[in-house]
Design a protein around this motif. Sequence first.
Motif, PDB file in Angstrom:
ATOM      1  N   VAL A 119       0.860  -1.183   0.000  1.00 33.31           N
ATOM      2  CA  VAL A 119       0.000   0.000   0.000  1.00 33.31           C
ATOM      3  C   VAL A 119       0.896   1.232   0.000  1.00 33.31           C
ATOM      4  O   VAL A 119       1.696   1.429   0.922  1.00 33.31           O
ATOM      5  N   LEU A 120       0.780   2.048  -1.034  1.00 31.11           N
ATOM      6  CA  LEU A 120       1.526   3.298  -1.134  1.00 31.11           C
ATOM      7  C   LEU A 120       0.562   4.418  -1.494  1.00 31.11           C
ATOM      8  O   LEU A 120      -0.500   4.174  -2.070  1.00 31.11           O
ATOM      9  N   HIS A 121       0.946   5.631  -1.191  1.00 28.42           N
ATOM     10  CA  HIS A 121       0.189   6.811  -1.612  1.00 28.42           C
ATOM     11  C   HIS A 121       1.002   7.518  -2.685  1.00 28.42           C
ATOM     12  O   HIS A 121       2.135   7.941  -2.427  1.00 28.42           O
ATOM     13  N   ALA A 122       0.443   7.621  -3.906  1.00 28.95           N
ATOM     14  CA  ALA A 122       1.172   8.166  -5.059  1.00 28.95           C
ATOM     15  C   ALA A 122       2.404   7.310  -5.331  1.00 28.95           C
ATOM     16  O   ALA A 122       3.539   7.778  -5.288  1.00 28.95           O
TER      17      ALA A 122
ATOM     18  N   LEU B  15      -1.222   4.756   9.112  1.00 26.57           N
ATOM     19  CA  LEU B  15      -2.650   4.835   8.806  1.00 26.57           C
ATOM     20  C   LEU B  15      -2.998   4.325   7.415  1.00 26.57           C
ATOM     21  O   LEU B  15      -4.166   4.264   7.040  1.00 26.57           O
ATOM     22  N   LEU B  16      -1.975   3.939   6.632  1.00 27.83           N
ATOM     23  CA  LEU B  16      -2.217   3.594   5.234  1.00 27.83           C
ATOM     24  C   LEU B  16      -3.062   2.333   5.065  1.00 27.83           C
ATOM     25  O   LEU B  16      -3.886   2.252   4.152  1.00 27.83           O
ATOM     26  N   VAL B  17      -2.865   1.327   5.907  1.00 25.81           N
ATOM     27  CA  VAL B  17      -3.623   0.091   5.741  1.00 25.81           C
ATOM     28  C   VAL B  17      -5.100   0.325   6.084  1.00 25.81           C
ATOM     29  O   VAL B  17      -5.998  -0.147   5.379  1.00 25.81           O
ATOM     30  N   ASP B  18      -5.363   1.074   7.152  1.00 25.07           N
ATOM     31  CA  ASP B  18      -6.750   1.436   7.472  1.00 25.07           C
ATOM     32  C   ASP B  18      -7.368   2.245   6.328  1.00 25.07           C
ATOM     33  O   ASP B  18      -8.539   2.053   5.968  1.00 25.07           O
ATOM     34  N   LEU B  19      -6.577   3.150   5.772  1.00 26.71           N
ATOM     35  CA  LEU B  19      -7.058   3.969   4.660  1.00 26.71           C
ATOM     36  C   LEU B  19      -7.353   3.090   3.450  1.00 26.71           C
ATOM     37  O   LEU B  19      -8.363   3.279   2.758  1.00 26.71           O
TER      38      LEU B  19
ATOM     39  N   ASP C  10      -8.318  -0.017   3.424  1.00 24.93           N
ATOM     40  CA  ASP C  10      -9.557  -0.767   3.636  1.00 24.93           C
ATOM     41  C   ASP C  10     -10.786   0.111   3.406  1.00 24.93           C
ATOM     42  O   ASP C  10     -11.769  -0.320   2.781  1.00 24.93           O
ATOM     43  N   ARG C  11     -10.735   1.336   3.905  1.00 24.63           N
ATOM     44  CA  ARG C  11     -11.871   2.258   3.730  1.00 24.63           C
ATOM     45  C   ARG C  11     -12.040   2.624   2.259  1.00 24.63           C
ATOM     46  O   ARG C  11     -13.166   2.703   1.751  1.00 24.63           O
ATOM     47  N   MET C  12     -10.934   2.821   1.571  1.00 28.94           N
ATOM     48  CA  MET C  12     -11.021   3.197   0.162  1.00 28.94           C
ATOM     49  C   MET C  12     -11.507   2.033  -0.692  1.00 28.94           C
ATOM     50  O   MET C  12     -12.241   2.223  -1.672  1.00 28.94           O
ATOM     51  N   ALA C  13     -11.103   0.812  -0.332  1.00 25.57           N
ATOM     52  CA  ALA C  13     -11.583  -0.358  -1.061  1.00 25.57           C
ATOM     53  C   ALA C  13     -13.100  -0.460  -0.966  1.00 25.57           C
ATOM     54  O   ALA C  13     -13.776  -0.845  -1.932  1.00 25.57           O
ATOM     55  N   GLU C  14     -13.654  -0.108   0.182  1.00 25.56           N
ATOM     56  CA  GLU C  14     -15.109  -0.104   0.343  1.00 25.56           C
ATOM     57  C   GLU C  14     -15.760   0.921  -0.585  1.00 25.56           C
ATOM     58  O   GLU C  14     -16.781   0.645  -1.218  1.00 25.56           O
ATOM     59  N   LEU C  15     -15.156   2.109  -0.659  1.00 22.94           N
ATOM     60  CA  LEU C  15     -15.696   3.146  -1.540  1.00 22.94           C
ATOM     61  C   LEU C  15     -15.666   2.705  -2.998  1.00 22.94           C
ATOM     62  O   LEU C  15     -16.637   2.896  -3.748  1.00 22.94           O
ATOM     63  N   LEU C  16     -14.564   2.118  -3.413  1.00 25.33           N
ATOM     64  CA  LEU C  16     -14.431   1.683  -4.797  1.00 25.33           C
ATOM     65  C   LEU C  16     -15.429   0.575  -5.110  1.00 25.33           C
ATOM     66  O   LEU C  16     -16.028   0.552  -6.192  1.00 25.33           O
ATOM     67  N   ALA C  17     -15.612  -0.344  -4.168  1.00 25.55           N
ATOM     68  CA  ALA C  17     -16.565  -1.430  -4.391  1.00 25.55           C
ATOM     69  C   ALA C  17     -17.991  -0.900  -4.484  1.00 25.55           C
ATOM     70  O   ALA C  17     -18.785  -1.349  -5.327  1.00 25.55           O
TER      71      ALA C  17
END
Length: 411
Positions: free
Chosen positions: A92-95, A170-174, A176-183
């Motif tokens: 998990v990376l940001h940019a 906080l990236l792993v929690d982020l 998981d939350r983003m995966a929910e949004l995408l789904a």
Amino acid sequence: MPSVTDAPLEQAPHEPVIVIDTREGYLDAVRRIAEGEGPVAVDAERASGFRYSQRAYLIQIYRRGAGVFLFDPPAIGRFDELAEVIRDEEWVLHAASQDLACLREVGLEPTRLFDTELGARLAGLPRVGLGTVVEDLLGIHLAKEHSAADWSTRPLPQSWLVYAALDVELLVDLRDRMAELLASSDKTDIAEQEFHAVLTRETKPARTDPWRRLSGLHAVRGSRGLAVARELWNARDEYAREVDTAPGRLLPDASITAVARTLPRTKRDLASLKEFTGRASRSQLDRWWEAVERGLTTEDLPKQRVPGDTLPPPRAWADRNPEADRRLKAARSLVAGLAEQRELPVENLLTPEALRRVAWTPPMPLELESLRAALAEHGARPWQIDATAQTILDAFVEADQTPSSDDEPAS
């Protein structure tokens, strides 16, 4: 788009953070990371704007069940043991595109990726910086005051280290939350294609004449001035590499182009030029003057303009290729509408470059399959082609059937 509406929580005080800079400490950390579970959050800090190299000066790793680890890459060297442990896990990376090159340099190469910055774009979030996304989706305020710091500094201040640790904790929690949004918006497959594209994107070949990227070069007239600019750029680049310092800190672009415009005839003239500034402008005066002399005397004069495959700016299309101009204008508005419907930035639905390319030189015969192939050739992913090809084809066909004002009979 869902977001946290309550006031964001301030990040709790962080316990002191240490940097792992010994082989023994590194191997112990690798063992502990192997005992963790789930995705691995990864980040890297460089010293862009301070150093010539783009190497990582700090690498941060977080994994649930293991904790956060900060590594000193110049002290450790290769990270092959860590790579072996986490290679097949999701990173998990940001940019991610900003960090992959420096991670690969030390042997860290992911095979699966979740990019939270790219995911935020695909999810339609209005702002995609890490601090903003963490605040919107997790309700936590994440300070970003050290993002432009000189990470080659040693020792690194404790406040910087805490900042670096929070970047991954906080990236792993982020994720998981983003995966929910995408789904929830049926974009999981789209995101997976985009993440894979980031991993497999080919490195751009080195520019033939990198000195032509000098800021302000457009104001330099004549081949002799360009020759001086080229020689000064080459001298600066060689010295910057030698002392591992960002070139612009030694001699700004504005100084080089000022010399190239005025063409001083003596070293004294060069030294007295008020625009000739920078920390090494006087300490390396002999070096710079030698470069100027080479530019003033060389017979290898550069051309004012060089041929390339760069398209002209769209504003010039109406005069240079009116048919392409009509195609581009017709398709661009429709593609923008598709992006709005899908809650995507238009550049993520289809890059403007890909659309310009097929508008300037459409495939012949102009059919759906040939257009799909052309878009793929210009880097479009399957989902992007599925979403846009028919619309672009329809726009092109209609535009080609629309006469220009020059074709209309006089009244």
